[in-house]
Design a protein around this motif. Structure first.
Motif, PDB file in Angstrom:
ATOM      1  N   THR A   1       0.883  -1.167   0.000  1.00  0.00           N
ATOM      2  CA  THR A   1       0.000   0.000   0.000  1.00  0.00           C
ATOM      3  C   THR A   1       0.920   1.216   0.000  1.00  0.00           C
ATOM      4  O   THR A   1       1.798   1.334   0.865  1.00  0.00           O
ATOM      5  N   VAL A   2       0.716   2.095  -0.996  1.00  0.00           N
ATOM      6  CA  VAL A   2       1.639   3.221  -1.189  1.00  0.00           C
ATOM      7  C   VAL A   2       0.892   4.545  -1.055  1.00  0.00           C
ATOM      8  O   VAL A   2      -0.241   4.675  -1.510  1.00  0.00           O
ATOM      9  N   LEU A   3       1.567   5.522  -0.448  1.00  0.00           N
ATOM     10  CA  LEU A   3       1.023   6.880  -0.390  1.00  0.00           C
ATOM     11  C   LEU A   3       1.820   7.764  -1.341  1.00  0.00           C
ATOM     12  O   LEU A   3       3.062   7.743  -1.320  1.00  0.00           O
ATOM     13  N   GLU A   4       1.101   8.527  -2.166  1.00  0.00           N
ATOM     14  CA  GLU A   4       1.771   9.529  -3.004  1.00  0.00           C
ATOM     15  C   GLU A   4       1.327  10.923  -2.559  1.00  0.00           C
ATOM     16  O   GLU A   4       0.129  11.154  -2.379  1.00  0.00           O
ATOM     17  N   VAL A   5       2.271  11.831  -2.419  1.00  0.00           N
ATOM     18  CA  VAL A   5       1.937  13.236  -2.160  1.00  0.00           C
ATOM     19  C   VAL A   5       2.223  14.004  -3.441  1.00  0.00           C
ATOM     20  O   VAL A   5       3.362  13.996  -3.930  1.00  0.00           O
ATOM     21  N   GLY A   6       1.186  14.638  -4.022  1.00  0.00           N
ATOM     22  CA  GLY A   6       1.336  15.375  -5.290  1.00  0.00           C
ATOM     23  C   GLY A   6       0.775  14.572  -6.452  1.00  0.00           C
ATOM     24  O   GLY A   6       1.497  14.127  -7.336  1.00  0.00           O
ATOM     25  N   THR A   7      -0.560  14.441  -6.469  1.00  0.00           N
ATOM     26  CA  THR A   7      -1.235  13.641  -7.515  1.00  0.00           C
ATOM     27  C   THR A   7      -0.990  14.193  -8.911  1.00  0.00           C
ATOM     28  O   THR A   7      -0.770  13.420  -9.860  1.00  0.00           O
ATOM     29  N   GLY A   8      -1.045  15.531  -9.044  1.00  0.00           N
ATOM     30  CA  GLY A   8      -0.889  16.172 -10.365  1.00  0.00           C
ATOM     31  C   GLY A   8      -1.880  15.584 -11.360  1.00  0.00           C
ATOM     32  O   GLY A   8      -3.099  15.635 -11.167  1.00  0.00           O
ATOM     33  N   SER A   9      -1.361  14.986 -12.412  1.00  0.00           N
ATOM     34  CA  SER A   9      -2.220  14.405 -13.458  1.00  0.00           C
ATOM     35  C   SER A   9      -2.761  13.027 -13.075  1.00  0.00           C
ATOM     36  O   SER A   9      -3.690  12.518 -13.699  1.00  0.00           O
ATOM     37  N   GLY A  10      -2.108  12.372 -12.104  1.00  0.00           N
ATOM     38  CA  GLY A  10      -2.488  10.996 -11.734  1.00  0.00           C
ATOM     39  C   GLY A  10      -1.613   9.955 -12.420  1.00  0.00           C
ATOM     40  O   GLY A  10      -1.762   8.753 -12.186  1.00  0.00           O
ATOM     41  N   TYR A  11      -0.660  10.407 -13.252  1.00  0.00           N
ATOM     42  CA  TYR A  11       0.159   9.461 -14.026  1.00  0.00           C
ATOM     43  C   TYR A  11       1.053   8.586 -13.136  1.00  0.00           C
ATOM     44  O   TYR A  11       1.074   7.366 -13.278  1.00  0.00           O
ATOM     45  N   GLN A  12       1.773   9.217 -12.211  1.00  0.00           N
ATOM     46  CA  GLN A  12       2.656   8.445 -11.327  1.00  0.00           C
ATOM     47  C   GLN A  12       1.829   7.423 -10.525  1.00  0.00           C
ATOM     48  O   GLN A  12       2.247   6.274 -10.359  1.00  0.00           O
ATOM     49  N   ALA A  13       0.657   7.856 -10.068  1.00  0.00           N
ATOM     50  CA  ALA A  13      -0.217   6.949  -9.311  1.00  0.00           C
ATOM     51  C   ALA A  13      -0.624   5.758 -10.182  1.00  0.00           C
ATOM     52  O   ALA A  13      -0.669   4.612  -9.720  1.00  0.00           O
ATOM     53  N   ALA A  14      -0.891   6.019 -11.471  1.00  0.00           N
ATOM     54  CA  ALA A  14      -1.303   4.940 -12.388  1.00  0.00           C
ATOM     55  C   ALA A  14      -0.164   3.945 -12.615  1.00  0.00           C
ATOM     56  O   ALA A  14      -0.395   2.732 -12.671  1.00  0.00           O
ATOM     57  N   VAL A  15       1.059   4.456 -12.716  1.00  0.00           N
ATOM     58  CA  VAL A  15       2.216   3.549 -12.892  1.00  0.00           C
ATOM     59  C   VAL A  15       2.349   2.672 -11.643  1.00  0.00           C
ATOM     60  O   VAL A  15       2.528   1.451 -11.734  1.00  0.00           O
ATOM     61  N   LEU A  16       2.222   3.297 -10.477  1.00  0.00           N
ATOM     62  CA  LEU A  16       2.331   2.528  -9.230  1.00  0.00           C
ATOM     63  C   LEU A  16       1.200   1.509  -9.108  1.00  0.00           C
ATOM     64  O   LEU A  16       1.414   0.377  -8.655  1.00  0.00           O
ATOM     65  N   ALA A  17       0.009   1.922  -9.542  1.00  0.00           N
ATOM     66  CA  ALA A  17      -1.167   1.050  -9.399  1.00  0.00           C
ATOM     67  C   ALA A  17      -1.015  -0.259 -10.169  1.00  0.00           C
ATOM     68  O   ALA A  17      -1.647  -1.262  -9.831  1.00  0.00           O
ATOM     69  N   ALA A  18      -0.170  -0.238 -11.198  1.00  0.00           N
ATOM     70  CA  ALA A  18       0.059  -1.466 -11.971  1.00  0.00           C
ATOM     71  C   ALA A  18       0.959  -2.439 -11.199  1.00  0.00           C
ATOM     72  O   ALA A  18       1.070  -3.606 -11.584  1.00  0.00           O
ATOM     73  N   LEU A  19       1.592  -1.948 -10.131  1.00  0.00           N
ATOM     74  CA  LEU A  19       2.615  -2.759  -9.442  1.00  0.00           C
ATOM     75  C   LEU A  19       2.283  -3.101  -7.996  1.00  0.00           C
ATOM     76  O   LEU A  19       2.925  -3.968  -7.407  1.00  0.00           O
ATOM     77  N   VAL A  20       1.343  -2.384  -7.406  1.00  0.00           N
ATOM     78  CA  VAL A  20       1.041  -2.601  -5.984  1.00  0.00           C
ATOM     79  C   VAL A  20      -0.465  -2.833  -5.788  1.00  0.00           C
ATOM     80  O   VAL A  20      -1.254  -2.695  -6.725  1.00  0.00           O
ATOM     81  N   LYS A  21      -0.820  -3.158  -4.517  1.00  0.00           N
ATOM     82  CA  LYS A  21      -2.229  -3.460  -4.236  1.00  0.00           C
ATOM     83  C   LYS A  21      -3.084  -2.190  -4.217  1.00  0.00           C
ATOM     84  O   LYS A  21      -4.166  -2.139  -4.794  1.00  0.00           O
ATOM     85  N   GLN A  22      -2.588  -1.145  -3.543  1.00  0.00           N
ATOM     86  CA  GLN A  22      -3.425   0.051  -3.353  1.00  0.00           C
ATOM     87  C   GLN A  22      -2.560   1.314  -3.340  1.00  0.00           C
ATOM     88  O   GLN A  22      -1.474   1.314  -2.750  1.00  0.00           O
ATOM     89  N   VAL A  23      -3.051   2.348  -4.011  1.00  0.00           N
ATOM     90  CA  VAL A  23      -2.357   3.644  -4.000  1.00  0.00           C
ATOM     91  C   VAL A  23      -3.305   4.697  -3.425  1.00  0.00           C
ATOM     92  O   VAL A  23      -4.455   4.808  -3.866  1.00  0.00           O
ATOM     93  N   TYR A  24      -2.813   5.447  -2.438  1.00  0.00           N
ATOM     94  CA  TYR A  24      -3.530   6.615  -1.940  1.00  0.00           C
ATOM     95  C   TYR A  24      -2.731   7.830  -2.368  1.00  0.00           C
ATOM     96  O   TYR A  24      -1.507   7.848  -2.217  1.00  0.00           O
ATOM     97  N   THR A  25      -3.411   8.820  -2.927  1.00  0.00           N
ATOM     98  CA  THR A  25      -2.668   9.973  -3.437  1.00  0.00           C
ATOM     99  C   THR A  25      -3.372  11.273  -3.052  1.00  0.00           C
ATOM    100  O   THR A  25      -4.600  11.356  -3.072  1.00  0.00           O
ATOM    101  N   ILE A  26      -2.560  12.266  -2.678  1.00  0.00           N
ATOM    102  CA  ILE A  26      -3.097  13.546  -2.169  1.00  0.00           C
ATOM    103  C   ILE A  26      -2.639  14.697  -3.054  1.00  0.00           C
ATOM    104  O   ILE A  26      -1.452  14.788  -3.394  1.00  0.00           O
ATOM    105  N   GLU A  27      -3.579  15.569  -3.409  1.00  0.00           N
ATOM    106  CA  GLU A  27      -3.256  16.739  -4.230  1.00  0.00           C
ATOM    107  C   GLU A  27      -3.783  17.985  -3.533  1.00  0.00           C
ATOM    108  O   GLU A  27      -4.925  18.020  -3.084  1.00  0.00           O
ATOM    109  N   ILE A  28      -2.950  19.027  -3.493  1.00  0.00           N
ATOM    110  CA  ILE A  28      -3.338  20.248  -2.764  1.00  0.00           C
ATOM    111  C   ILE A  28      -4.188  21.191  -3.625  1.00  0.00           C
ATOM    112  O   ILE A  28      -4.938  22.008  -3.100  1.00  0.00           O
ATOM    113  N   ILE A  29      -4.076  21.089  -4.966  1.00  0.00           N
ATOM    114  CA  ILE A  29      -4.870  21.973  -5.840  1.00  0.00           C
ATOM    115  C   ILE A  29      -6.153  21.229  -6.237  1.00  0.00           C
ATOM    116  O   ILE A  29      -6.109  20.249  -7.005  1.00  0.00           O
ATOM    117  N   PRO A  30      -7.313  21.691  -5.716  1.00  0.00           N
ATOM    118  CA  PRO A  30      -8.559  20.936  -5.947  1.00  0.00           C
ATOM    119  C   PRO A  30      -8.836  20.654  -7.434  1.00  0.00           C
ATOM    120  O   PRO A  30      -9.229  19.528  -7.780  1.00  0.00           O
TER     121      PRO A  30
END
Ligand code: SAM
Length: 256
Positions: free
Chosen positions: A125-154
Motif C-alpha cells: 500500500t503506497v502513499l503519493e503526495v502530489g497527484t498532479g495528473s495521476g500518471y505516477q499513481a497509475a504507474v504505481l497502481a500497476a505494481l502494488v495493491k493500493q495507492v492513496y494519493t493527495i493533491e493540494i490543488i482541488p
C-alpha cells in the motif's frame, strides 16, 4: 406489383443511410486502431529513452538498469491520456510537460526511477503526495495493491480522480488536501513517494511509514540544488537516508 415496387423504392434511401453509417463506423474504428498502435509505438520509444538515460546516470544510481517490471508498467500506462490536448503530441517525449495551474507531469525517467527506488511489491500500500495528473499513481497502481494519493490543488485533484475512474484504475484513491500531513487513516504505508520538493522530510510522513518501509522524495529549495533522496526506516529504529541524484521539482506548498 405496383405495391412491391413502391416498397422497394421507399426502402432504398434507408438502406443507403445504414450502409453509409456502417462505413463511417468502420472507418472510425480503423482510425482509432491506427492511432492506438501509433501511441503504443511511441510508448515503446519512450521506454527505450528511459533505458538509455538510466545507462547515462548509472554512476549516480549504482546500477545501469531499472527493474523490468517497472519498465513494463511504464510501457503500459497511456501517458497521452494524462496530459492536456495542447501537449498530447509530446506525451511520450522523455520530458516533463505542463498540466495546468503552473504544475507539471514528471519526466518519464524520473517517474520510472522513483518507482524503482520504492521497490514496489504486489501486496504493498503506497502513499503519493502530489497527484498532479495521476500518471505516477497509475504507474504505481500497476505494481502494488493500493495507492492513496493527495493533491493540494482541488482542480487538479478532481480532474485526476475523474480521469483515473474513466480509465478504470480501481485501486487508486485521490484526496484533496495538504500531503505534508499524510493520510493517517489509511496508513501505515509500505512506501511513500513525494513528487514536490520541500526542505525537509515531513515528520508526519515519517510517522506513517511502516518499519522497513521506504520514502522517496526530492529535498531542496526551488532556487538551489534539489536531490532525490531515499529514506529508510529500519527495524532498529534508525532512519537512514541517501542522496541519489540532483533533480528539479515544483515546490511542496501548504502552510507548514
Ligand atoms: N505525480 C504527478 C503526476 O504524475 O502528474 C506530478 C506531480 S507535480 C511534479 C507536483 C504536484 O504536487 C503538483 O500537482 C502540486 O500541486 C502538488 N503539491 C504541491 N504541494 C503539495 C502538498 N503540500 N500536498 C499535496 N500536493 C502538493
Amino acid at each position: 406489383m405496383q405495391q412491391i415496387m413502391l416498397r422497394s423504392r421507399e426502402q432504398t434511401p434507408d438502406f443507403k443511410r445504414i450502409a453509409c453509417l456502417l462505413l463511417l463506423a468502420a472507418l472510425a474504428a480503423y482510425a482509432e486502431m491506427v492511432q492506438a498502435n501509433e501511441w503504443k509505438a511511441q510508448r515503446q520509444k519512450m521506454v527505450e529513452a528511459v533505458r538509455i538515460m538510466t545507462l547515462d546516470t548509472a554512476d549516480y544510481l549504482g546500477k545501469d538498469t531499472l527493474t523490468q517490471k517497472v519498465l513494463t508498467a511504464l510501457g503500459q500506462v497511456p501517458r497521452h491520456q494524462f496530459v492536456p490536448p495542447m501537449v498530447k503530441r509530446f506525451a511520450y517525449r522523455n520530458r516533463p510537460l505542463p498540466i495546468g495551474m503552473g504544475q507539471t507531469i514528471s519526466q518519464p525517467y524520473i517517474v520510472a526511477l522513483m518507482t524503482d527506488l520504492l521497490e514496489p511489491e504486489p501486496h504493498h500500500t503506497v502513499l503519493e503526495v502530489g497527484t498532479g495528473s495521476g500518471y505516477q499513481a497509475a504507474v504505481l497502481a500497476a505494481l502494488v495493491k493500493q495507492v492513496y494519493t493527495i493533491e493540494i490543488i482541488p482542480a487538479l485533484g478532481n480532474e485526476a480522480r475523474q480521469r483515473l475512474q474513466e480509465l478504470d484504475y480501481g485501486n487508486i484513491e485521490v484526496k484533496i488536501g495538504d500531503g505534508f500531513y499524510g493520510w493517517p487513516d489509511k496508513g501505515p504505508f509500505d512506501s511513500i513517494i513525494v513528487t514536490a520538493a520541500g526542505n525537509q522530510v515531513p515528520p508526519p510522513l515519517l510517522q506513517q511509514l511502516k518499519t522497513g518501509g521506504k520514502m522517496v522524495l526530492p529535498i531542496g529549495d526551488l532556487f538551489s540544488v534539489q536531490y532525490l533522496v531515499v529514506v529508510e526506516k529500519h527495524p532498529d529504529g534508525d532512519i537512514r537516508s541517501r542522496q541519489i541524484l540532483p533533480v528539479q521539482f515544483v515546490p511542496l506548498t501548504g502552510d507548514h
